[in-house]
Scaffold this active site. Structure first.
Site, PDB file in Angstrom:
ATOM      1  N   ASP A 218      -8.648  -1.074  25.540  1.00 16.41           N
ATOM      2  CA  ASP A 218      -7.974  -0.327  26.604  1.00 16.41           C
ATOM      3  C   ASP A 218      -8.953  -0.149  27.749  1.00 16.41           C
ATOM      4  O   ASP A 218     -10.172  -0.184  27.550  1.00 16.41           O
ATOM      5  CB  ASP A 218      -7.528   1.058  26.122  1.00 16.41           C
ATOM      6  CG  ASP A 218      -8.688   2.052  26.150  1.00 16.41           C
ATOM      7  OD1 ASP A 218      -8.806   2.804  27.136  1.00 16.41           O
ATOM      8  OD2 ASP A 218      -9.509   2.052  25.204  1.00 16.41           O
TER       9      ASP A 218
ATOM     10  N   ASP B 110      -5.693   9.127  23.222  1.00 15.77           N
ATOM     11  CA  ASP B 110      -7.104   9.447  23.112  1.00 15.77           C
ATOM     12  C   ASP B 110      -7.242  10.960  22.987  1.00 15.77           C
ATOM     13  O   ASP B 110      -6.434  11.720  23.520  1.00 15.77           O
ATOM     14  CB  ASP B 110      -7.851   8.925  24.340  1.00 15.77           C
ATOM     15  CG  ASP B 110      -9.341   8.815  24.094  1.00 15.77           C
ATOM     16  OD1 ASP B 110      -9.768   9.058  22.948  1.00 15.77           O
ATOM     17  OD2 ASP B 110     -10.073   8.484  25.036  1.00 15.77           O
TER      18      ASP B 110
ATOM     19  N   CYS C  46       3.403 -13.021  41.180  1.00 15.91           N
ATOM     20  CA  CYS C  46       3.079 -14.400  41.566  1.00 15.91           C
ATOM     21  C   CYS C  46       4.332 -15.230  41.835  1.00 15.91           C
ATOM     22  O   CYS C  46       4.303 -16.167  42.645  1.00 15.91           O
ATOM     23  CB  CYS C  46       2.221 -15.060  40.484  1.00 15.91           C
ATOM     24  SG  CYS C  46       0.517 -14.440  40.449  1.00 15.91           S
TER      25      CYS C  46
ATOM     26  N   HIS D 173       0.306  -7.769  38.538  1.00 13.46           N
ATOM     27  CA  HIS D 173      -0.407  -9.023  38.302  1.00 13.46           C
ATOM     28  C   HIS D 173      -1.582  -8.834  37.352  1.00 13.46           C
ATOM     29  O   HIS D 173      -1.748  -9.611  36.396  1.00 13.46           O
ATOM     30  CB  HIS D 173      -0.921  -9.629  39.609  1.00 13.46           C
ATOM     31  CG  HIS D 173      -1.866 -10.769  39.356  1.00 13.46           C
ATOM     32  ND1 HIS D 173      -1.430 -12.013  38.959  1.00 13.46           N
ATOM     33  CD2 HIS D 173      -3.232 -10.828  39.384  1.00 13.46           C
ATOM     34  CE1 HIS D 173      -2.469 -12.806  38.761  1.00 13.46           C
ATOM     35  NE2 HIS D 173      -3.577 -12.106  39.004  1.00 13.46           N
TER      36      HIS D 173
END
Length: 388
Positions: A264, A91, A307, A333
């Protein structure tokens, strides 16, 4: 770089495709984790690769402030510096013109930043910003633009559009790398008339892809959705469409339905560090008392590292003990969840059942209260100002 973007199927407005840059293929729709300062907070490059990511985002303002563009160039570029084998979109610093507005002066020929590190002056000019990104080996280069807060007057929005367009023309004329792709940025806030004008200006220039900027900056969700839904009429069909700064699962599903390909946001890792975890039913708050003795994963249907290896009870213990491992487990996660959500959407589009998928998902997903979301964002922006 011909044919770097291919579309394999279109289901109403949603698109399943592929971006190829320097031999690396990215399935779209795709999400980009944010490595603002050459790091996705609490994770290393190998963990991102293990999840499946091949494209991440970094920020040229923050990299200029520390460690410096010349340093990165001497080091061999940003990829080598952070040992990242995938692609990097950088960016331009235009968003920091909004988020660090108390340290910024916007002039006709660029943006003057007062560094949040040491107070030194960083003068960003559009051609220099392109050179900075080329110097550090950016895979996708974004032009300097002017991003304004929600509620800005029409006159200020018009001035921002004029500068963004003039700087985009300079960017288009400054392209020097045959290994990088160059995107244009459409602005206009939630003013649909100005957004249409900006799109006509920016798409008249020969960019490889186009981004929608200036949304998710404090506006009400219905205004954001209205602005997004107009996109398909304004941007070319044969080039990637990038919606900047959006990362909530429900917002992503809607935006893919509007025809966006790339996304994003810092949201997944930021809320992870606060104990908020993505599931198909909405965010899970790890501090909830029901998880104290829960010997089961965050999500029974998720096969991410977190997980597969840790229980909710253990993760809650880590957070309550303020152990740093908690941030890593939660961030893995949330990023894995979004990566898999993108795969599920791609599959739904390729098999022409995206509308059914989106309806089912949005009916099930419990969105965070918009007032709470706004308060969280304002708190984050305030903390940035305090730290600087």
């Amino acid at each position: 770089m011909n044919n770097f973007f291919k579309i394999f199927n279109v289901d109403e407005l949603s698109r399943a495709g592929e971006i190829t840059i320097n031999g690396i293929k990215i399935q779209t729709p795709c999400f980009m984790p944010v490595a603002t300062q050459a790091s996705v907070k609490s994770l290393d490059s190998f963990e991102l690769s293990d999840i499946g990511y091949k494209l991440i985002l970094s920020n040229i303002y923050h990299l200029s402030a520390r460690p410096g563009i010349d340093y990165l160039k001497k080091f061999g570029g940003l990829h080598k510096f952070m040992n990242w084998q995938g692609l990097i979109l950088t960016d331009s610093g235009g968003y920091q013109g909004f988020s660090l507005s108390h340290r910024v002066k916007i002039k006709n020929d660029g943006i003057i930043f007062k560094s949040h590190i040491d107070g030194s002056e960083l003068y960003f000019k559009p051609d220099q910003v392109v050179s900075y990104q080329e110097d550090i080996g950016s895979s996708i280069i974004m032009p300097l633009d002017v991003c304004l807060p929600q509620g800005a007057s029409k006159k200020k929005l018009e001035n921002a559009l004029d500068l963004t367009y003039e700087w985009a023309k300079i960017t288009a004329d400054s392209k020097a790398s045959d290994r990088s792709m160059y995107f244009g940025i459409v602005q206009g806030g939630t003013n649909l008339e100005l957004r249409e004008r900006s799109a006509k200006d920016i798409t008249s220039l020969e960019f490889d892809g186009y981004a929608y900027g200036g949304l998710s900056v404090g506006e009400e969700k219905d205004l954001m959705i209205d602005a997004q839904s107009s996109m398909y009429k304004l941007l070319p069909e044969d080039k990637p469409r990038y919606l900047m700064g959006v990362g909530s699962p429900d917002d992503l599903v809607r935006a893919v339905g509007f025809g966006f390909d790339m996304f994003d946001c810092v949201l997944p890792t930021r809320i992870a560090r606060n104990g908020s975890l993505f599931t198909d039913n909405g965010r899970l708050n790890i501090f909830n008392s029901q998880f104290k003795s829960k010997d089961s994963p965050i999500d029974q249907d998720c096969d991410c590292y977190s997980c597969k290896n840790y229980s909710l009870a253990y993760i809650q213990h880590l957070f309550k003990s303020k152990e740093l491992l908690a941030y890593r487990i939660a961030s893995i996660h949330n990023l894995a969840y979004l990566f898999n959500l993108m795969k599920r959407m791609n599959n739904a589009i390729e098999n022409s059942y995206f509308t059914e998928f989106a309806d089912s998902f949005l009916n099930r997903y419990e969105s965070t209260n918009s007032t709470v979301q706004k308060q969280q964002k304002e708190k984050w922006l305030k903390s940035n100002k305090t730290k600087s």
